[in-house]
Motif scaffolding. Structure first.
Motif, PDB file in Angstrom:
ATOM      1  N   ALA A  10       0.846  -1.203   0.000  1.00  0.00           N
ATOM      2  CA  ALA A  10       0.000   0.000   0.000  1.00  0.00           C
ATOM      3  C   ALA A  10       0.884   1.257   0.000  1.00  0.00           C
ATOM      4  O   ALA A  10       0.603   2.225  -0.718  1.00  0.00           O
ATOM      5  N   SER A  11       1.961   1.232   0.789  1.00  0.00           N
ATOM      6  CA  SER A  11       2.860   2.398   0.845  1.00  0.00           C
ATOM      7  C   SER A  11       3.479   2.658  -0.522  1.00  0.00           C
ATOM      8  O   SER A  11       3.624   3.798  -0.952  1.00  0.00           O
ATOM      9  N   LYS A  12       3.851   1.577  -1.205  1.00  0.00           N
ATOM     10  CA  LYS A  12       4.409   1.737  -2.564  1.00  0.00           C
ATOM     11  C   LYS A  12       3.364   2.339  -3.496  1.00  0.00           C
ATOM     12  O   LYS A  12       3.674   3.206  -4.315  1.00  0.00           O
ATOM     13  N   GLY A  13       2.116   1.896  -3.345  1.00  0.00           N
ATOM     14  CA  GLY A  13       1.027   2.425  -4.172  1.00  0.00           C
ATOM     15  C   GLY A  13       0.856   3.925  -3.943  1.00  0.00           C
ATOM     16  O   GLY A  13       0.813   4.702  -4.903  1.00  0.00           O
ATOM     17  N   PHE A  14       0.775   4.333  -2.688  1.00  0.00           N
ATOM     18  CA  PHE A  14       0.622   5.770  -2.370  1.00  0.00           C
ATOM     19  C   PHE A  14       1.807   6.579  -2.896  1.00  0.00           C
ATOM     20  O   PHE A  14       1.678   7.734  -3.288  1.00  0.00           O
ATOM     21  N   TRP A 232      14.815  -5.277  -1.330  1.00  0.00           N
ATOM     22  CA  TRP A 232      14.190  -4.219  -0.531  1.00  0.00           C
ATOM     23  C   TRP A 232      13.680  -3.097  -1.422  1.00  0.00           C
ATOM     24  O   TRP A 232      12.547  -2.646  -1.307  1.00  0.00           O
ATOM     25  N   ARG A 233      14.573  -2.673  -2.334  1.00  0.00           N
ATOM     26  CA  ARG A 233      14.190  -1.559  -3.206  1.00  0.00           C
ATOM     27  C   ARG A 233      12.992  -1.934  -4.076  1.00  0.00           C
ATOM     28  O   ARG A 233      12.081  -1.162  -4.271  1.00  0.00           O
ATOM     29  N   ARG A 234      13.002  -3.181  -4.540  1.00  0.00           N
ATOM     30  CA  ARG A 234      11.945  -3.594  -5.477  1.00  0.00           C
ATOM     31  C   ARG A 234      10.577  -3.711  -4.788  1.00  0.00           C
ATOM     32  O   ARG A 234       9.570  -3.276  -5.320  1.00  0.00           O
ATOM     33  N   TRP A 235      10.552  -4.313  -3.588  1.00  0.00           N
ATOM     34  CA  TRP A 235       9.264  -4.660  -2.989  1.00  0.00           C
ATOM     35  C   TRP A 235       8.847  -3.811  -1.792  1.00  0.00           C
ATOM     36  O   TRP A 235       7.668  -3.756  -1.448  1.00  0.00           O
ATOM     37  N   PHE A 236       9.801  -3.208  -1.111  1.00  0.00           N
ATOM     38  CA  PHE A 236       9.459  -2.578   0.176  1.00  0.00           C
ATOM     39  C   PHE A 236       9.742  -1.078   0.237  1.00  0.00           C
ATOM     40  O   PHE A 236       8.976  -0.340   0.849  1.00  0.00           O
ATOM     41  N   GLU A 237      10.838  -0.627  -0.346  1.00  0.00           N
ATOM     42  CA  GLU A 237      11.220   0.784  -0.174  1.00  0.00           C
ATOM     43  C   GLU A 237      10.233   1.698  -0.899  1.00  0.00           C
ATOM     44  O   GLU A 237       9.795   1.385  -2.003  1.00  0.00           O
ATOM     45  N   ASP A 239       8.466   6.106  -0.790  1.00  0.00           N
ATOM     46  CA  ASP A 239       8.650   7.485  -0.298  1.00  0.00           C
ATOM     47  C   ASP A 239       7.822   7.806   0.937  1.00  0.00           C
ATOM     48  O   ASP A 239       8.222   8.642   1.740  1.00  0.00           O
ATOM     49  N   VAL A 240       6.650   7.189   1.089  1.00  0.00           N
ATOM     50  CA  VAL A 240       5.782   7.625   2.194  1.00  0.00           C
ATOM     51  C   VAL A 240       6.142   6.943   3.518  1.00  0.00           C
ATOM     52  O   VAL A 240       5.807   7.443   4.586  1.00  0.00           O
ATOM     53  N   GLN A 241       6.791   5.788   3.442  1.00  0.00           N
ATOM     54  CA  GLN A 241       7.252   5.104   4.658  1.00  0.00           C
ATOM     55  C   GLN A 241       8.730   4.799   4.498  1.00  0.00           C
ATOM     56  O   GLN A 241       9.170   3.674   4.715  1.00  0.00           O
ATOM     57  N   TYR A 242       9.496   5.817   4.114  1.00  0.00           N
ATOM     58  CA  TYR A 242      10.918   5.557   3.841  1.00  0.00           C
ATOM     59  C   TYR A 242      11.711   5.456   5.142  1.00  0.00           C
ATOM     60  O   TYR A 242      11.589   6.298   6.022  1.00  0.00           O
TER      61      TYR A 242
END
Ligand SMILES: C[S@@+](CC[C@H](N)C(=O)[O-])C[C@H]1O[C@@H](n2cnc3c(N)ncnc32)[C@H](O)[C@@H]1O
Length: 306
Positions: A10-14, A232-237, A239-242
């Motif tokens: 969801a964080s990646k989506g936002f 990490w960069r691909r699936w988790f990192e 901007d909104v929960q960096y």
């Protein structure tokens, strides 16, 4: 794990668009304002206040008229507020975006007032109570800032070089440096160092925990050790929960590289049961090169001198 992965997705989506990032912040701040007002002033914030005041006394950090810089001042300007109540200082509140929550801030001011009113009387306490009463009587942030001697600076680039070089006796932050992009940290700490006057201090609390653990406490506070930088960069990192996953040896090298001398490093480690859980799972590079002690480090509480 489902919740952990869901929050990351969801964080990646936002993060994918500017309107998404704005919406995330707006929704997050509405929820935070509500929960912080309902919860009242948490004990961990009182602990932070007590520790900060003790450090300032131990290392003789502040004198009347000094200037202080709070980095990542966030929703309730906590470190700045405590210092302004107990010391005759002026404070620059610095952030990359405006996260201020007036209702939560007033709740914390009132909570701290109740805490101090129950403490043994003293000159310092009386002065702090008077200032708290004046701040609580103000209608808005501007009124509170006039009482406490604050100046609020928002700089979306995150760079500190627009502030006054050599002007500050103290830089302070809590749970902020882990949110500064890893690639920018060396420059950021160089800039921070340039703002301190000779002999000035920097007091930082750095949270090394996996921040998705706060949404899904069933996962280890160091769950992110399982993922390489690429994964990490691909699936988790996002901007909104960096958060930057920088570990203690790198922090120490970064501070030293910027010219800070370490005065105190009072760190917190994972509890033993969490270490057992961590040992049972694979650790990816670069974290597999950490010593056992560094691998267990969960929070750094550092004092540096310029
Ligand atoms: C977890 S919050 C902590 C807020 C506050 N210190 C507290 O403990 O209540 C992290 C804060 O760091 C700020 N931040 C992120 N990058 C920053 C940067 N480069 N310089 C200063 N603040 C930054 C965020 O905007 C946010 O307000």
């Amino acid at each position: 794990m489902l919740k952990y992965a869901g929050v990351a997705a969801a964080s990646k989506g936002f993060s994918a668009s500017a309107p998404g990032r704005r919406l995330y912040r707006r929704l997050g701040n509405v929820a935070l304002e509500r929960s912080r007002r309902a919860e009242g002033l948490p004990q961990r914030y009182l602990d932070r206040a007590e520790r900060l005041l003790a450090l300032c006394e131990t290392y003789d950090v502040l004198a009347p008229g000094d200037r202080v810089l709070e980095l990542g001042t966030g929703w309730v300007h906590w470190e700045a507020t405590v210092l302004a109540l107990h010391h005759d200082v002026s404070v620059t509140l610095f952030d990359v975006c405006d996260n201020r929550l007036l209702g939560a801030y007033r709740t914390y001011l009132a909570g701290y007032r109740a805490h101090l009113a129950a403490a043994p009387d003293g000159d310092g306490t009386r002065r702090a109570l008077d200032r708290l009463d004046a701040a609580l009587a103000a209608d808005d942030f501007a009124g509170i800032y006039r009482v406490l001697g604050f100046d609020h600076v928002i700089e979306p680039s995150g760079h500190l070089d627009g502030l006054d070089a050599g002007a500050y006796a103290l830089e302070v932050s809590a749970d902020v440096l882990e949110h500064v992009p890893a690639g920018m940290l060396a420059e950021y700490l160089d800039e921070a160092h340039a703002l301190l006057r000779p002999g000035g201090h920097a007091i930082h609390q750095i949270d090394l925990a996996d921040h998705y653990h706060y949404f899904d406490p069933s996962m280890s506070p160091k769950h992110y050790y399982r993922y390489s930088d690429t994964t990490w960069r691909r699936w988790f990192e996002n901007d909104v929960q960096y958060f930057n996953r920088v570990q203690r040896p790198e922090w120490r090298a970064l501070f030293a590289g910027a010219g800070f001398g370490m005065v105190e490093d009072d760190d917190r480690s994972l509890p033993p049961e969490e270490l057992t859980r961590l040992d049972a799972a694979p650790t990816a590079a670069p974290f597999d090169a950490l010593s056992d002690e560094d691998r267990a480090c969960l929070q750094m509480l550092t004092v540096h001198a310029a």
